[in-house]
Motif scaffolding. Structure first.
Motif, PDB file in Angstrom:
ATOM      1  N   UNK A   1      15.728 -23.415  -6.312  1.00  0.00           N
ATOM      2  CA  UNK A   1      16.074 -24.720  -6.862  1.00  0.00           C
ATOM      3  C   UNK A   1      15.027 -25.104  -7.897  1.00  0.00           C
ATOM      4  N   UNK A   2      15.491 -25.737  -8.949  1.00  0.00           N
ATOM      5  CA  UNK A   2      14.584 -26.190  -9.994  1.00  0.00           C
ATOM      6  C   UNK A   2      14.627 -27.720 -10.013  1.00  0.00           C
ATOM      7  N   UNK A   3      13.602 -28.367  -9.422  1.00  0.00           N
ATOM      8  CA  UNK A   3      13.628 -29.832  -9.389  1.00  0.00           C
ATOM      9  C   UNK A   3      13.477 -30.411 -10.799  1.00  0.00           C
TER      10      UNK A   3
ATOM     11  N   UNK B   1      18.493 -28.946  -9.360  1.00  0.00           N
ATOM     12  CA  UNK B   1      19.298 -28.195 -10.332  1.00  0.00           C
ATOM     13  C   UNK B   1      19.191 -26.718  -9.966  1.00  0.00           C
ATOM     14  N   UNK B   2      20.207 -25.968 -10.320  1.00  0.00           N
ATOM     15  CA  UNK B   2      20.156 -24.537 -10.017  1.00  0.00           C
ATOM     16  C   UNK B   2      19.091 -23.861 -10.855  1.00  0.00           C
TER      17      UNK B   2
END
Length: 173
Positions: free
Chosen positions: A64-66, A76-77
């Motif tokens: 996950x990409x915060x 966000x993916x």
């Protein structure tokens, strides 16, 4: 109002994509855990593949990409796939040929340099026909399990060894 319209359009696109890509299967048979073969693309490791008793298809995950948004982090993916190790178990032969093959492969990596090969996990149908091929690229071992010899056992349990492999990625064909 504009935000709601863009969210609705986004959801419509996602649902349309899901509906178009999820056709119902025509094969109602379940996958058997005993229907597989491991093929290593090297003549040096034939004993490992022949005596292979189990293979664990690795986990695949995406981080996950915060993303900061209005005082909180939205998930966000991510943009990278993470693959766990390929785990292989094999019966050790009486003369330990396959164990020695794996030991020598590890030894060669340390002393000679990288020794990567490709490998394929063949998935078999209930009629032993190949239905899928899972190809592992740039495969190399990272560990080899211990062998426990013991006179305490009342029955003969033949020795098995496990090996862990790293690879660049795998693809399903």
């Amino acid at each position: 109002m504009e935000r709601e319209a863009s969210v609705s359009l986004f959801l419509f696109y996602i649902l349309k994509h899901i509906n178009n890509s999820m056709a119902i299967t025509t094969n109602k048979n379940f996958l058997s855990p005993v229907g597989f073969q491991l093929k290593l693309e090297s003549k040096k490791y034939e004993n490992i593949e022949y005596f292979c008793t189990s293979v664990t298809l690795p986990d695949v995950s995406i981080a996950e990409s915060p993303t900061p948004f209005r005082g909180s982090n939205m998930g966000m993916s991510g943009d990278r796939l993470n693959f766990s190790n390929l785990e292989v178990t094999f019966n050790v032969t009486e003369n330990m040929e396959n164990y020695i093959e794996m030991f020598n492969w590890l030894h060669d990596i340390v002393n000679v340099g990288e020794s990567k090969i490709d490998g394929t996990l063949l998935i078999l149908s209930s009629h032993n026909n190949v239905t899928k091929q899972i190809r592992f690229l740039d495969l190399f071992p990272t560990s080899l399990s211990a062998l426990e010899f013991s006179t305490q056992q009342t029955e003969v349990e033949y020795l098995q060894a496990s090996a862990s492999f790293k690879y660049t990625y795998f693809e399903v064909k």
